[in-house]
Design a protein around this motif. Structure first.
Motif, mmCIF file in Angstrom:
data_model
loop_
_atom_site.group_PDB
_atom_site.id
_atom_site.type_symbol
_atom_site.label_atom_id
_atom_site.label_comp_id
_atom_site.label_asym_id
_atom_site.label_seq_id
_atom_site.Cartn_x
_atom_site.Cartn_y
_atom_site.Cartn_z
ATOM 1 N N VAL A 50 1.692 20.882 11.748
ATOM 2 C CA VAL A 50 2.461 21.679 10.759
ATOM 3 C C VAL A 50 1.973 22.186 9.698
ATOM 4 N N SER A 51 0.950 21.404 9.097
ATOM 5 C CA SER A 51 0.466 21.687 7.805
ATOM 6 C C SER A 51 -0.665 22.400 8.033
ATOM 7 N N ARG A 52 -1.257 22.214 9.434
ATOM 8 C CA ARG A 52 -2.654 22.921 9.525
ATOM 9 C C ARG A 52 -3.889 22.453 8.941
ATOM 10 N N ILE A 53 -3.850 21.071 9.126
ATOM 11 C CA ILE A 53 -4.979 20.285 8.224
ATOM 12 C C ILE A 53 -5.514 19.255 9.291
ATOM 13 N N ASP A 54 -6.371 18.589 8.711
ATOM 14 C CA ASP A 54 -6.674 17.253 9.225
ATOM 15 C C ASP A 54 -7.019 16.111 8.251
ATOM 16 N N LEU A 55 -7.451 15.003 8.517
ATOM 17 C CA LEU A 55 -7.814 13.974 7.577
ATOM 18 C C LEU A 55 -8.921 14.426 6.414
ATOM 19 N N THR A 56 -9.891 14.946 6.910
ATOM 20 C CA THR A 56 -11.023 15.263 6.412
ATOM 21 C C THR A 56 -10.647 16.241 5.207
ATOM 22 N N ASN A 57 -9.545 17.267 5.614
ATOM 23 C CA ASN A 57 -9.146 18.023 4.616
ATOM 24 C C ASN A 57 -8.461 17.144 3.518
ATOM 25 N N GLU A 58 -7.823 16.032 3.761
ATOM 26 C CA GLU A 58 -7.098 15.424 2.664
ATOM 27 C C GLU A 58 -8.189 14.390 1.873
ATOM 28 N N ARG A 67 -3.846 -0.010 -10.053
ATOM 29 C CA ARG A 67 -4.598 -0.924 -9.214
ATOM 30 C C ARG A 67 -3.454 -1.159 -7.813
ATOM 31 N N VAL A 68 -2.891 -0.215 -7.456
ATOM 32 C CA VAL A 68 -1.871 -0.287 -6.325
ATOM 33 C C VAL A 68 -2.867 0.298 -5.243
ATOM 34 N N PRO A 69 -2.966 -0.605 -4.118
ATOM 35 C CA PRO A 69 -3.773 0.010 -3.118
ATOM 36 C C PRO A 69 -3.244 1.181 -2.168
ATOM 37 N N ILE A 70 -4.252 2.205 -2.093
ATOM 38 C CA ILE A 70 -3.778 3.605 -1.615
ATOM 39 C C ILE A 70 -4.714 3.757 -0.271
ATOM 40 N N ALA A 71 -4.239 4.849 0.649
ATOM 41 C CA ALA A 71 -5.074 5.283 1.426
ATOM 42 C C ALA A 71 -4.447 6.702 1.938
ATOM 43 N N LEU A 72 -5.524 7.438 2.197
ATOM 44 C CA LEU A 72 -5.258 8.959 2.177
ATOM 45 C C LEU A 72 -4.758 9.170 3.857
ATOM 46 N N SER A 73 -3.767 9.927 4.232
ATOM 47 C CA SER A 73 -3.467 10.001 5.477
ATOM 48 C C SER A 73 -2.782 11.772 5.511
ATOM 49 N N THR A 74 -2.208 12.061 6.759
ATOM 50 C CA THR A 74 -2.046 13.348 6.792
ATOM 51 C C THR A 74 -0.597 13.955 6.936
ATOM 52 N N ASP A 75 0.155 13.014 7.420
ATOM 53 C CA ASP A 75 1.820 13.283 7.640
ATOM 54 C C ASP A 75 1.867 14.101 8.888
ATOM 55 N N ASP A 76 1.655 15.602 8.854
ATOM 56 C CA ASP A 76 2.151 16.235 10.040
ATOM 57 C C ASP A 76 0.985 17.363 9.993
ATOM 58 N N MET A 109 0.671 -1.195 -0.040
ATOM 59 C CA MET A 109 -0.010 0.034 0.029
ATOM 60 C C MET A 109 0.815 1.291 0.144
ATOM 61 N N VAL A 110 0.246 2.105 -0.708
ATOM 62 C CA VAL A 110 0.941 3.609 -0.657
ATOM 63 C C VAL A 110 0.237 4.582 0.226
ATOM 64 N N GLU A 111 0.909 5.259 1.186
ATOM 65 C CA GLU A 111 0.314 6.241 2.128
ATOM 66 C C GLU A 111 0.395 7.540 1.193
ATOM 67 N N ILE A 112 -0.781 8.280 0.912
ATOM 68 C CA ILE A 112 -1.003 9.370 0.360
ATOM 69 C C ILE A 112 -1.147 10.404 0.832
ATOM 70 N N ASN A 113 -0.271 11.585 0.896
ATOM 71 C CA ASN A 113 -0.247 12.736 1.844
ATOM 72 C C ASN A 113 -0.309 14.057 0.901
ATOM 73 N N LEU A 114 -1.533 14.426 0.342
ATOM 74 C CA LEU A 114 -1.647 15.433 -0.661
ATOM 75 C C LEU A 114 -1.243 16.735 -0.233
ATOM 76 N N THR A 115 -1.599 17.281 0.949
ATOM 77 C CA THR A 115 -0.986 18.413 1.327
ATOM 78 C C THR A 115 0.269 18.556 1.577
ATOM 79 N N SER A 116 1.106 17.551 2.401
ATOM 80 C CA SER A 116 2.426 17.285 2.772
ATOM 81 C C SER A 116 3.114 17.680 1.423
ATOM 82 N N ASN A 117 2.823 16.659 0.414
ATOM 83 C CA ASN A 117 3.318 16.713 -0.943
ATOM 84 C C ASN A 117 3.483 17.986 -1.689
ATOM 85 N N ASP A 118 2.405 18.819 -1.627
ATOM 86 C CA ASP A 118 2.148 20.071 -2.003
ATOM 87 C C ASP A 118 3.262 21.096 -1.127
ATOM 88 N N VAL A 119 3.120 21.238 0.089
ATOM 89 C CA VAL A 119 3.834 22.265 0.659
ATOM 90 C C VAL A 119 5.250 21.920 1.026
#
Length: 555
Positions: free
Chosen positions: A458-466, A446-455, A418-428
């Motif tokens: 520091v990024s001032r987000i939450d999982l809902t944001n992702e 078809r690689v399994p993925i799941a959204l996550s927050t990383d930090d 699985m790949v842990e996807i951290n969209l905001t972290s990758n952006d900032v």
């Protein structure tokens, strides 16, 4: 909301009041092998209502965020405790610790002394101010929030988002680790408010005595076989070298650190339980969030230090069920992270052979063009999988720049890594957003993925944001997001077999739980017995229960 309890039996008893009429035998719609809108089997009537409500909400990001706040999200599998805490908490803790602020760098520093007054006050000296002064000085307060996070950051010449992000940690690292219980409460409370149920928290224990041990030990100088040196330095990584080094460290007292690290966890978790009143009639909703740990190894250190930390991580994870695995952290583009990468993967290859039951997740591919030379983008994910025995990949941003990327994607899919996807972290940090982000490539392969927050602090987000960002920026559907939640629990490191018959296929449960409503408050005796034997499956059953409640109560 169903509370996390000590046994599934008590869970079932606590759910007896739930109307069974809402439960249906669900045929989940999507699998890791079927991605995209409408993929998989036909949505159930419940899911059709949820899809309609989701599609209505997504016309406005604000409405969508409100919808997704309530949506069950399963687990956040990629989060660092220190980076998950919001700056406002760090300022409060700095005042409690009687720390000072360097007014030039807005970094927390220890005072030169304390007054004899009651209560004592820090003596900060010229160019410094008491941290507690931020509560009376809005400019100082704002400056500290900005210093400890990405808030208000604008890149300038010589200072990128990457630089600001990683610099924040040094600015508040003087804080006492006695706050860890409070920090766990903060992340668990935030998770509970978003309908999350499980966190795998990355945390680095204290290494004081370990550093003393390692300071007297040199790295082996045995030359590497050229065949083993294709992508970096492999000196001193023969099985004989590493076995001898392991015995040297153990004989020098490395195992004494295991008890120290376990005591640190005891203190943090006990403090969290006290804050939340867990086990009491007044228990807070945060008690329902199960927390486990990944042992953080600091990769940007000389090889003997990294090996010693990694060995200690394997030792702790072998005896403490609260530590479910390990991960390597610190910037992947740092000089030692890059130059030592291959040798570190060889260390993991050896230690995995000694401790085969310890789970491994690795930050790999958290780099992008321009951050490192092109050759540095060619092999990190592949070596993390093939040598490092990674069961999950954190970030994986450089996948399409690796050698033979399509073959690598196929390997990840075939092996269910699985790949842990951290969209905001990758952006900032990396400046990588759509269309340059590999999320669509992972999903297409078809690689399994799941959204996550990383930090998230520091990024001032939450999982809902992702979740909201994935829907708005990458057009993920309701069923895609539901799949992410299921995938997060399919790939957690809790003990026990999965609820599902086939990896990453969420259509048929194991035989013991077949033929009954998913997530039912009253599982059959056979299913109950199975769920009691598997923490992983019990969490997956809980997620299905939450989806039953969520989807059944949508208009």
């Amino acid at each position: 909301m169903l509370r996390r309890l000590q046994s599934l039996t008590s869970v079932v008893l606590s759910l007896c009041f739930v109307a069974a009429a809402h439960a249906q035998v669900a045929t989940p719609p999507a699998t890791a092998a079927a991605v995209g809108k409408g993929a998989g089997t036909t949505p159930t009537p419940r899911e059709q209502r949820a899809i309609k409500a989701f599609n209505t909400a997504r016309q406005s990001p604000l409405q969508l965020n409100a919808f997704l706040t309530r949506m069950p999200k399963g687990a956040d599998l990629h989060m660092h405790l220190s980076g998950a805490i919001y700056a406002e908490t760090l300022i409060k803790d700095a005042a409690s610790d009687l720390l000072c602020v360097d007014l030039t760098t807005h970094t927390l520093v220890k005072p030169s002394g304390t007054t004899r007054s009651i209560p004592p006050q820090p003596v900060c000296g010229e160019g410094h101010a008491r941290a507690e002064g931020a509560f009376k000085d809005q400019k100082l307060y704002d400056a500290l929030v900005d210093s400890f996070s990405m808030r208000a950051f604008v890149p300038s010449s010589g200072v990128s988002g990457h630089d600001q992000f990683f610099a924040t940690f040094d600015r508040f690292r003087t804080l006492n680790k006695s706050h860890a219980g409070e920090w766990l409460d903060e992340v668990a409370t935030r998770a509970a408010a978003q309908n999350e149920q499980y966190l795998e928290v990355m945390e680095t224990p204290i290494f004081t005595d370990l550093s003393k041990i390692v300071s007297t030990i040199d790295w082996p100088s045995t030359p590497a076989d050229p065949a083993q040196n294709r992508t970096g330095n492999a000196t001193g990584t023969s099985r004989e070298d590493l076995s001898h080094l392991r015995e040297t460290l153990l004989n020098a007292g490395l195992r004494d650190e295991v008890a120290v690290d376990r005591k640190e966890l005891d203190n943090a978790l006990d403090a969290r339980d006290r804050i939340e009143d867990c086990g009491q009639p007044s228990a807070q909703p945060a008690c329902s969030v199960k927390v486990r740990f990944l042992y953080q190894v600091l990769r940007a250190f000389p090889p003997q230090h990294v090996f010693a930390q990694t060995l200690l991580a394997f030792e702790v994870a072998s005896v403490d069920p609260r530590v479910v695995g390990l991960n390597f952290v610190q910037p992947e583009d740092a000089y030692l992270s890059m130059s030592e990468y291959h040798r570190q993967m060889l260390m993991l290859d050896y230690l995995h052979s000694v401790y085969p039951k310890v789970h491994i997740a690795l930050h790999a591919g958290e780099i992008a063009p321009g951050l490192v030379p092109p050759d540095g983008l060619r092999f990190h994910i592949r070596e993390a999988v093939d040598l490092g025995h990674a069961e999950r990949i954190g970030h994986g941003v450089d996948v399409m720049y690796e050698n033979e990327p399509q073959a690598l994607l196929k390997e990840l899919a075939d092996r269910h890594i699985m790949v842990e996807i951290n969209l905001t972290s990758n952006d900032v940090i990396l400046g990588v957003t759509a269309p340059w982000h590999p999320l669509p490539s992972y999903r297409a392969a078809r690689v399994p993925i799941a959204l996550s927050t990383d930090d998230e602090g520091v990024s001032r987000i939450d999982l809902t944001n992702e979740y909201t960002r994935a829907a708005m920026d990458f057009d993920l559907s309701y069923l895609d997001l539901k799949q992410s939640a299921r995938t997060s629990l399919e790939h957690n490191f809790l003990p026990g077999p999965s609820l599902w018959q086939q990896p990453d296929v969420f259509t048929k449960t194991v035989a013991a739980c077949a033929g009954q409503p998913l997530g039912s408050a009253n599982p059959t005796p056979n299913c109950l017995s199975f769920l009691q034997s598997s923490e992983k499956a019990a969490e997956q059953w809980e997620l299905e229960h939450r989806y039953d409640l969520f989807e059944s109560n949508l208009n």
